[in-house]
Design a protein around this motif. Structure first.
Motif, mmCIF file in Angstrom:
data_model
loop_
_atom_site.group_PDB
_atom_site.id
_atom_site.type_symbol
_atom_site.label_atom_id
_atom_site.label_comp_id
_atom_site.label_asym_id
_atom_site.label_seq_id
_atom_site.Cartn_x
_atom_site.Cartn_y
_atom_site.Cartn_z
ATOM 1 N N MET A 1 0.739 -6.313 -14.037
ATOM 2 C CA MET A 1 -0.143 -6.210 -12.891
ATOM 3 C C MET A 1 -1.555 -6.598 -13.344
ATOM 4 O O MET A 1 -1.951 -6.332 -14.465
ATOM 5 N N ASP A 2 -2.277 -7.177 -12.428
ATOM 6 C CA ASP A 2 -3.548 -7.796 -12.780
ATOM 7 C C ASP A 2 -4.774 -6.889 -12.714
ATOM 8 O O ASP A 2 -5.792 -7.196 -13.305
ATOM 9 N N HIS A 3 -4.687 -5.795 -11.998
ATOM 10 C CA HIS A 3 -5.849 -4.940 -11.775
ATOM 11 C C HIS A 3 -5.553 -3.542 -12.311
ATOM 12 O O HIS A 3 -4.504 -2.974 -12.025
ATOM 13 N N ALA B 1 -2.301 -2.188 -10.717
ATOM 14 C CA ALA B 1 -2.060 -2.653 -9.355
ATOM 15 C C ALA B 1 -1.996 -4.174 -9.304
ATOM 16 O O ALA B 1 -2.587 -4.855 -10.145
ATOM 17 N N ARG B 2 -1.303 -4.665 -8.307
ATOM 18 C CA ARG B 2 -1.165 -6.115 -8.140
ATOM 19 C C ARG B 2 -2.406 -6.770 -7.564
ATOM 20 O O ARG B 2 -2.662 -7.939 -7.827
ATOM 21 N N GLY C 1 6.135 2.508 -5.314
ATOM 22 C CA GLY C 1 5.767 1.283 -4.628
ATOM 23 C C GLY C 1 5.774 0.133 -5.611
ATOM 24 O O GLY C 1 5.772 0.333 -6.823
ATOM 25 N N ASP C 2 5.776 -1.056 -5.079
ATOM 26 C CA ASP C 2 5.801 -2.212 -5.956
ATOM 27 C C ASP C 2 4.416 -2.813 -6.167
ATOM 28 O O ASP C 2 4.253 -3.731 -6.957
ATOM 29 N N ARG C 3 3.386 -2.258 -5.483
ATOM 30 C CA ARG C 3 2.043 -2.817 -5.624
ATOM 31 C C ARG C 3 1.165 -2.068 -6.610
ATOM 32 O O ARG C 3 0.181 -2.613 -7.103
ATOM 33 N N LEU D 1 -5.226 -1.355 -5.727
ATOM 34 C CA LEU D 1 -5.942 -0.548 -6.718
ATOM 35 C C LEU D 1 -6.853 0.468 -6.038
ATOM 36 O O LEU D 1 -6.883 1.644 -6.407
ATOM 37 N N ARG D 2 -7.578 0.030 -5.025
ATOM 38 C CA ARG D 2 -8.468 0.946 -4.288
ATOM 39 C C ARG D 2 -7.675 2.065 -3.641
ATOM 40 O O ARG D 2 -8.049 3.242 -3.717
#
Length: 83
Positions: A1-3, A53-54, A33-35, A59-60
């Motif tokens: 995940m990028d974030h 998070a993606r 969840g997947d995000r 993320l927020r």
């Protein structure tokens, strides 16, 4: 995940940190969840939440969720120690 984000809270004692940790760590199994994902750890009097998070929106939302859970656990811990 990028974030990613890390929430680190240090308490007055290892015992208080353990109460907070135990109160919120179970949520990692119920919040799925997947995000976004989160891991909870404890190092003596410090509780650490690591969020992956993606995207920024996920993320927020995850940060908001975990801050809310921390606040609820802290209020409960305070009420138990006072009462």
């Amino acid at each position: 995940m990028d974030h990613t984000a890390t929430i680190s809270c240090t308490y007055d004692s290892t015992e208080i940190a353990s109460v907070i940790h135990d109160a919120i760590v179970i949520e990692t199994k119920t919040i799925t969840g997947d995000r976004a994902t989160a891991t909870i750890s404890q190092n003596k009097a410090t509780v650490v939440i690591k969020i992956d998070a993606r995207d920024p929106r996920a993320l927020r939302a995850a940060k908001h969720t975990w801050f809310s859970l921390l606040k609820a656990a802290e209020k409960t811990s305070d009420a138990v120690s006072v009462g």
